[in-house]
Design a protein around this motif. Structure first.
Motif, PDB file in Angstrom:
ATOM      1  N   LEU A   1     -78.567 -21.361 -20.136  1.00  0.00           N
ATOM      2  CA  LEU A   1     -77.833 -21.343 -21.403  1.00  0.00           C
ATOM      3  C   LEU A   1     -77.416 -19.922 -21.779  1.00  0.00           C
ATOM      4  O   LEU A   1     -76.304 -19.708 -22.272  1.00  0.00           O
ATOM      5  N   SER A   2     -78.294 -18.953 -21.525  1.00  0.00           N
ATOM      6  CA  SER A   2     -77.960 -17.555 -21.855  1.00  0.00           C
ATOM      7  C   SER A   2     -76.784 -17.077 -21.012  1.00  0.00           C
ATOM      8  O   SER A   2     -75.815 -16.505 -21.532  1.00  0.00           O
TER       9      SER A   2
ATOM     10  N   ALA B   1     -73.576 -18.663 -22.125  1.00  0.00           N
ATOM     11  CA  ALA B   1     -72.994 -18.048 -23.329  1.00  0.00           C
ATOM     12  C   ALA B   1     -72.346 -16.712 -22.992  1.00  0.00           C
ATOM     13  O   ALA B   1     -71.240 -16.408 -23.452  1.00  0.00           O
ATOM     14  N   ILE B   2     -73.035 -15.922 -22.171  1.00  0.00           N
ATOM     15  CA  ILE B   2     -72.480 -14.609 -21.789  1.00  0.00           C
ATOM     16  C   ILE B   2     -71.206 -14.806 -20.968  1.00  0.00           C
ATOM     17  O   ILE B   2     -70.221 -14.092 -21.138  1.00  0.00           O
TER      18      ILE B   2
ATOM     19  N   TYR C   1     -68.332 -15.688 -23.199  1.00  0.00           N
ATOM     20  CA  TYR C   1     -67.867 -14.507 -23.926  1.00  0.00           C
ATOM     21  C   TYR C   1     -66.981 -13.640 -23.034  1.00  0.00           C
ATOM     22  O   TYR C   1     -65.891 -13.230 -23.445  1.00  0.00           O
TER      23      TYR C   1
ATOM     24  N   GLN D   1     -58.874 -18.200 -28.496  1.00  0.00           N
ATOM     25  CA  GLN D   1     -60.258 -18.152 -28.975  1.00  0.00           C
ATOM     26  C   GLN D   1     -61.184 -17.811 -27.815  1.00  0.00           C
ATOM     27  O   GLN D   1     -60.917 -18.173 -26.668  1.00  0.00           O
ATOM     28  N   ILE D   2     -62.305 -17.157 -28.138  1.00  0.00           N
ATOM     29  CA  ILE D   2     -63.304 -16.854 -27.106  1.00  0.00           C
ATOM     30  C   ILE D   2     -64.113 -18.117 -26.813  1.00  0.00           C
ATOM     31  O   ILE D   2     -64.291 -18.515 -25.661  1.00  0.00           O
ATOM     32  N   TYR D   3     -64.623 -18.748 -27.887  1.00  0.00           N
ATOM     33  CA  TYR D   3     -65.405 -19.972 -27.727  1.00  0.00           C
ATOM     34  C   TYR D   3     -64.499 -21.171 -27.964  1.00  0.00           C
ATOM     35  O   TYR D   3     -63.852 -21.267 -29.013  1.00  0.00           O
TER      36      TYR D   3
ATOM     37  N   VAL E   1     -67.681 -24.504 -23.971  1.00  0.00           N
ATOM     38  CA  VAL E   1     -69.066 -24.805 -24.349  1.00  0.00           C
ATOM     39  C   VAL E   1     -69.590 -25.982 -23.522  1.00  0.00           C
ATOM     40  O   VAL E   1     -70.704 -25.938 -23.000  1.00  0.00           O
TER      41      VAL E   1
ATOM     42  N   MET F   1     -71.275 -14.779 -42.827  1.00  0.00           N
ATOM     43  CA  MET F   1     -70.713 -14.552 -41.492  1.00  0.00           C
ATOM     44  C   MET F   1     -71.702 -13.856 -40.575  1.00  0.00           C
ATOM     45  O   MET F   1     -71.774 -14.138 -39.381  1.00  0.00           O
ATOM     46  N   GLU F   2     -72.475 -12.929 -41.162  1.00  0.00           N
ATOM     47  CA  GLU F   2     -73.455 -12.216 -40.338  1.00  0.00           C
ATOM     48  C   GLU F   2     -74.545 -13.156 -39.861  1.00  0.00           C
ATOM     49  O   GLU F   2     -75.008 -13.070 -38.724  1.00  0.00           O
TER      50      GLU F   2
ATOM     51  N   ILE G   1     -74.446 -16.440 -39.320  1.00  0.00           N
ATOM     52  CA  ILE G   1     -73.988 -17.392 -38.307  1.00  0.00           C
ATOM     53  C   ILE G   1     -73.557 -16.666 -37.032  1.00  0.00           C
ATOM     54  O   ILE G   1     -73.652 -17.194 -35.944  1.00  0.00           O
ATOM     55  N   GLY G   2     -73.097 -15.444 -37.185  1.00  0.00           N
ATOM     56  CA  GLY G   2     -72.664 -14.684 -36.014  1.00  0.00           C
ATOM     57  C   GLY G   2     -71.161 -14.692 -35.843  1.00  0.00           C
ATOM     58  O   GLY G   2     -70.661 -14.623 -34.722  1.00  0.00           O
ATOM     59  N   MET G   3     -70.462 -14.803 -36.928  1.00  0.00           N
ATOM     60  CA  MET G   3     -68.993 -14.803 -36.845  1.00  0.00           C
ATOM     61  C   MET G   3     -68.496 -13.375 -36.706  1.00  0.00           C
ATOM     62  O   MET G   3     -69.049 -12.468 -37.318  1.00  0.00           O
ATOM     63  N   GLY G   4     -67.419 -13.254 -35.950  1.00  0.00           N
ATOM     64  CA  GLY G   4     -66.835 -11.923 -35.804  1.00  0.00           C
ATOM     65  C   GLY G   4     -67.376 -11.179 -34.602  1.00  0.00           C
ATOM     66  O   GLY G   4     -68.156 -11.710 -33.831  1.00  0.00           O
TER      67      GLY G   4
ATOM     68  N   SER H   1     -64.277 -18.613 -34.503  1.00  0.00           N
ATOM     69  CA  SER H   1     -64.714 -17.348 -35.101  1.00  0.00           C
ATOM     70  C   SER H   1     -65.858 -16.703 -34.346  1.00  0.00           C
ATOM     71  O   SER H   1     -66.268 -15.591 -34.674  1.00  0.00           O
TER      72      SER H   1
ATOM     73  N   LEU I   1     -71.027 -11.168 -31.376  1.00  0.00           N
ATOM     74  CA  LEU I   1     -72.212 -11.217 -32.241  1.00  0.00           C
ATOM     75  C   LEU I   1     -72.933 -12.553 -32.067  1.00  0.00           C
ATOM     76  O   LEU I   1     -74.170 -12.594 -31.936  1.00  0.00           O
TER      77      LEU I   1
ATOM     78  N   THR J   1     -72.815 -14.505 -29.467  1.00  0.00           N
ATOM     79  CA  THR J   1     -73.402 -14.537 -28.110  1.00  0.00           C
ATOM     80  C   THR J   1     -74.744 -13.816 -28.109  1.00  0.00           C
ATOM     81  O   THR J   1     -75.742 -14.319 -27.592  1.00  0.00           O
TER      82      THR J   1
ATOM     83  N   LEU K   1     -82.565 -18.061 -28.029  1.00  0.00           N
ATOM     84  CA  LEU K   1     -83.113 -18.758 -26.856  1.00  0.00           C
ATOM     85  C   LEU K   1     -84.409 -18.097 -26.385  1.00  0.00           C
ATOM     86  O   LEU K   1     -85.391 -18.783 -26.072  1.00  0.00           O
TER      87      LEU K   1
END
Lengths: 152, 331
Positions: free
Chosen positions: A22-23, A26-27, A30, A44-46, A51, A146-147, A149-152, B188, B192, B194, B201
């Motif tokens: 999973l790690s 995700a990397i 990204y 979009q990245i994600y 996913v 936003m911080e 959740i990890g947005m941005g 969005s 960050l 990731t 995890l």
């Protein structure tokens, strides 16, 4: 090594593998997303597809981990050697130590201090309502952080 | 094993009272169930109230505020307004509950304990884990105080340092909670997210092998509540007269305690069953909340039945409150 222990070690390996998949997934999303963004800044990245693509390899590992967990549970029942309380490592007391394992009971001064601090707490709460710091909490909490959740 | 055989199946295998209370709190703090379906957070006035445990306020179900998030924002805004409210909240929860919050009322604590049930070899406590338990004070100082202060006062941009860089609750409850209801949020996410996802995890993996790894080594909320260990009203107390200093409680405890009730103790009460002289009970001041086996014998059947009736009334009120909150937040 008992059967239960063997299943537990396999389960440990599977959990580590699952986290790694999973790690890395995700990397990978990204980095691929960054590469796509370099060509088209509006992309979009994600994405849902990215996913899903990252999760698919983890599914068989997850299923195997669940099977191992059930197997370890059944093996443990059959072995009937599970202890009720797992003894933990203990800090070795220094020689001739007379340290107690018990906190001393709260003295009268301590109880008075607690009452004073409780009174201060109530005053602070009321002051917070008056000076608007309670409203600040609401203003922050009712919007998506936003911080957090990890947005941005 | 003989004790297990004399219990009913439910008593031997069902959830303990503590687990039921943890589940209750998790549901009460996150009562807006429709938020998960619609991908939207609750904006009602109850979000002025901080819940005692760690529960991200960006969770789509959250109906209260996170005390740690509120603290960081208050620190960041300390240049323009003193955060009296959050000071009052921490004093109140710390003095009344202390780290009993961690053991009974925190959803993240419950998740860690459930992860620890996954059958793998476990890392036992020792000098290294005791040393690592000081890490949370470092995190408190740097990420909860210094980072928001620096960004809030010097840069004039509020940044909740712990929430932004470390907190797994935001990733798990917030990001992963909200995205299925509204996949638009995926757009969005970037570096960050990731970073936070990978941290979440690895914290989860640590919790599988090491009991309450996040609670013991990383959680600044537990660090703050630990300061109130000597003053907290509710908690596990030892009868000094009955105690024989055998150390069974400390030996059996999975947290890094040196004494029952110290700053590492989460007052879960698991030590009560193992005490050979029944010297440990759960108290609120002088009132016994959960008696030891010895206390129960001394009480007599009449008093035990009266206590069960009082407990039943409390449960009816609690379930009624939960029902009201669920209806109010979801209609």
């Amino acid at each position: 090594m008992t059967r239960k222990n063997a299943f537990m070690w396999i389960e440990a390996g599977l959990c580590i593998l699952l986290v790694l998949i999973l790690s890395l997934g995700a990397i990978g999303i990204y980095h691929e997303g960054l590469a796509r963004k370099a060509e088209d800044p509006l992309t979009q990245i994600y994405t849902v597809e990215a996913v899903v693509k990252a999760i698919v390899p983890a599914i068989p590992v997850l299923i195997l981990a669940i099977i191992m967990a059930i197997a370890a549970f059944i093996a443990g029942k059959k072995d009937e050697k599970a202890s009720v309380v797992e003894k933990s490592g203990v800090f070795k007391r220094k020689k001739n130590s007379t340290d107690s394992y018990v906190l001393p009971a709260l003295s009268q001064k301590g109880k008075l201090l607690r009452r004073i601090l409780l009174a201060i707490a109530v005053i602070c709460l009321l002051a917070g309502v008056w000076n608007g710091s309670m409203t600040d909490v609401w203003n922050k909490a009712r919007m998506i952080c936003m911080e957090c959740i990890g947005m941005g | 094993m003989n004790e297990t055989k004399s219990m009913t199946w439910w008593q031997a295998h069902g959830p303990s009272k503590r687990r039921i209370i943890q589940l209750y709190c998790a549901l009460l703090y996150n009562a807006q169930v429709k938020g998960f379906i619609r991908g939207e957070i609750y904006t009602g006035k109850s979000k002025m109230v901080c819940v005692p445990g760690l529960n991200c306020y960006s969770c789509p179900g959250a109906v209260g505020a996170c005390p740690l998030g509120a603290l960081q924002n208050a620190v960041a805004a300390s240049g323009r307004r003193v955060g009296f409210y959050i000071i009052g909240i921490f004093l109140l929860y710390g003095l009344i509950l202390g780290r009993t919050t961690c053991g009974w009322l925190c959803p993240m604590g419950m998740i860690q304990e459930l992860l620890h049930k996954i059958p793998t070899p476990k890392i036992k406590k020792g000098r290294i884990t005791r040393g690592l338990s000081y890490l949370k004070y470092f995190i408190l100082l740097i990420f909860v105080v210094a980072v928001p202060l620096w960004y809030g006062i010097v840069r004039r941009v509020p940044v909740p340092g712990f929430c932004k860089f470390i907190c797994p609750a935001g990733t798990f409850e917030g990001a992963i909670g909200i995205t299925p209801g509204d996949p638009g949020y995926l757009g969005s996410f970037g570096g960050l997210f990731t970073q936070k996802f990978v941290i979440m995890l690895f914290i989860g993996l640590a919790c599988i092998f090491c009991f309450r790894a996040f609670c013991r080594f990383l959680c600044p909320l537990g660090a703050i509540y630990g300061f109130f260990c000597k003053l907290a009203f509710v908690g596990v107390k030892v009868d000094i007269v009955r105690c024989t200093q055998c150390g069974t409680c400390v030996r059996n405890c999975k947290m890094d305690v040196k004494k029952v009730g110290d700053r590492e103790c989460i007052h879960c009460g698991e030590c009560m069953a193992g005490c050979p002289v029944n010297a440990i009970s759960m108290k609120a001041g002088d009132y016994i909340l959960i008696p030891s086996a010895g206390d129960r014998k001394a009480m007599g059947e009449e008093l035990v039945r009266k206590r069960k009736r009082v407990a039943a009334v409390f449960w009816v009120v609690a379930l009624g409150l939960l029902g009201l909150v669920l209806v109010f937040c979801n209609i």
